[in-house]
Design a protein around this motif. Structure first.
Motif, PDB file in Angstrom:
ATOM      1  N   ARG A  40       0.845  -1.193   0.000  1.00 29.74           N
ATOM      2  CA  ARG A  40       0.000   0.000   0.000  1.00 29.74           C
ATOM      3  C   ARG A  40       0.885   1.249   0.000  1.00 29.74           C
ATOM      4  N   MET A  43       2.257   2.905  -5.244  1.00 28.06           N
ATOM      5  CA  MET A  43       1.853   3.230  -6.615  1.00 28.06           C
ATOM      6  C   MET A  43       2.807   4.246  -7.270  1.00 28.06           C
ATOM      7  N   CYS A  47       4.864   3.450 -10.690  1.00 29.97           N
ATOM      8  CA  CYS A  47       4.716   4.314 -11.870  1.00 29.97           C
ATOM      9  C   CYS A  47       6.068   4.881 -12.304  1.00 29.97           C
ATOM     10  N   LEU A 105      -2.111  -4.084 -11.682  1.00 30.07           N
ATOM     11  CA  LEU A 105      -2.446  -3.263 -10.512  1.00 30.07           C
ATOM     12  C   LEU A 105      -2.463  -1.784 -10.877  1.00 30.07           C
ATOM     13  N   VAL A 106      -1.497  -1.366 -11.665  1.00 30.43           N
ATOM     14  CA  VAL A 106      -1.431   0.036 -12.072  1.00 30.43           C
ATOM     15  C   VAL A 106      -2.630   0.371 -12.954  1.00 30.43           C
ATOM     16  N   PHE A 108      -5.488  -0.880 -12.886  1.00 27.18           N
ATOM     17  CA  PHE A 108      -6.667  -0.768 -12.022  1.00 27.18           C
ATOM     18  C   PHE A 108      -6.778   0.634 -11.431  1.00 27.18           C
ATOM     19  N   ASN A 109      -5.633   1.288 -11.195  1.00 24.81           N
ATOM     20  CA  ASN A 109      -5.605   2.606 -10.565  1.00 24.81           C
ATOM     21  C   ASN A 109      -5.389   3.773 -11.524  1.00 24.81           C
ATOM     22  N   VAL A 110      -4.704   3.547 -12.622  1.00 22.76           N
ATOM     23  CA  VAL A 110      -4.407   4.603 -13.595  1.00 22.76           C
ATOM     24  C   VAL A 110      -4.955   4.154 -14.939  1.00 22.76           C
ATOM     25  N   ARG A 111      -6.013   4.787 -15.389  1.00 19.03           N
ATOM     26  CA  ARG A 111      -6.659   4.319 -16.616  1.00 19.03           C
ATOM     27  C   ARG A 111      -5.772   4.533 -17.837  1.00 19.03           C
TER      28      ARG A 111
END
Length: 136
Positions: A40, A43, A47, A105-106, A108-111
């Motif tokens: 957690r 991210m 990135c 995972l990325v 899922f969080n960064v379109r």
């Protein structure tokens, strides 16, 4: 890593400019440790690795390799090849799996942006880098 990250940013490249496959390839060629486990709050670090890998390969090569990997996977799924063929230079299975997992995972969080989605529909042949086209 900061120098490559700045290079990717100065080229106007962001994580949302890349497809999930391109993100996985970028992670594979980055300084990401193969044994890395996402936590957690990681991210931004993840990135940064994506942008580092993107800066190393450049968008043209990154897109081409991601398309090649996708075509190999589709060939295996359709029974054209006996096993999933790995694209040259991507022989570390543990690293490949880690990169693909983190890219998901990325994503899922960064379109993924519209331009990346259009590029994802192109074949590896269409995305082949200009240097490879000239040699052919």
């Amino acid at each position: 890593m900061p120098a490559l990250h700045k290079l990717a940013q100065s080229a106007g490249l962001s994580v949302s400019d890349l497809t999930n496959g391109e993100r996985a390839v970028a992670l594979y060629v980055s300084d990401m440790p193969t044994s890395y486990r996402f936590r957690r709050g990681d991210m931004p670090k993840t990135c940064d690795w994506i942008l580092q890998g993107a800066a190393r390969l450049g968008l043209e090569e990154l897109s081409y390799v991601a398309a090649l990997r996708q075509e190999c996977r589709l060939g295996w799924l359709h029974g054209v090849t006996a096993e999933v063929s790995s694209v040259e230079g991507f022989s570390d299975e543990a690293r490949t799996e880690r990169a693909e997992h983190l890219a998901a995972l990325v994503t899922f969080n960064v379109r993924v942006g519209e331009e990346a989605l259009r590029r994802q529909k192109q074949s590896a042949t269409a995305l082949r880098p200009l240097t490879a086209k000239a040699a052919a």
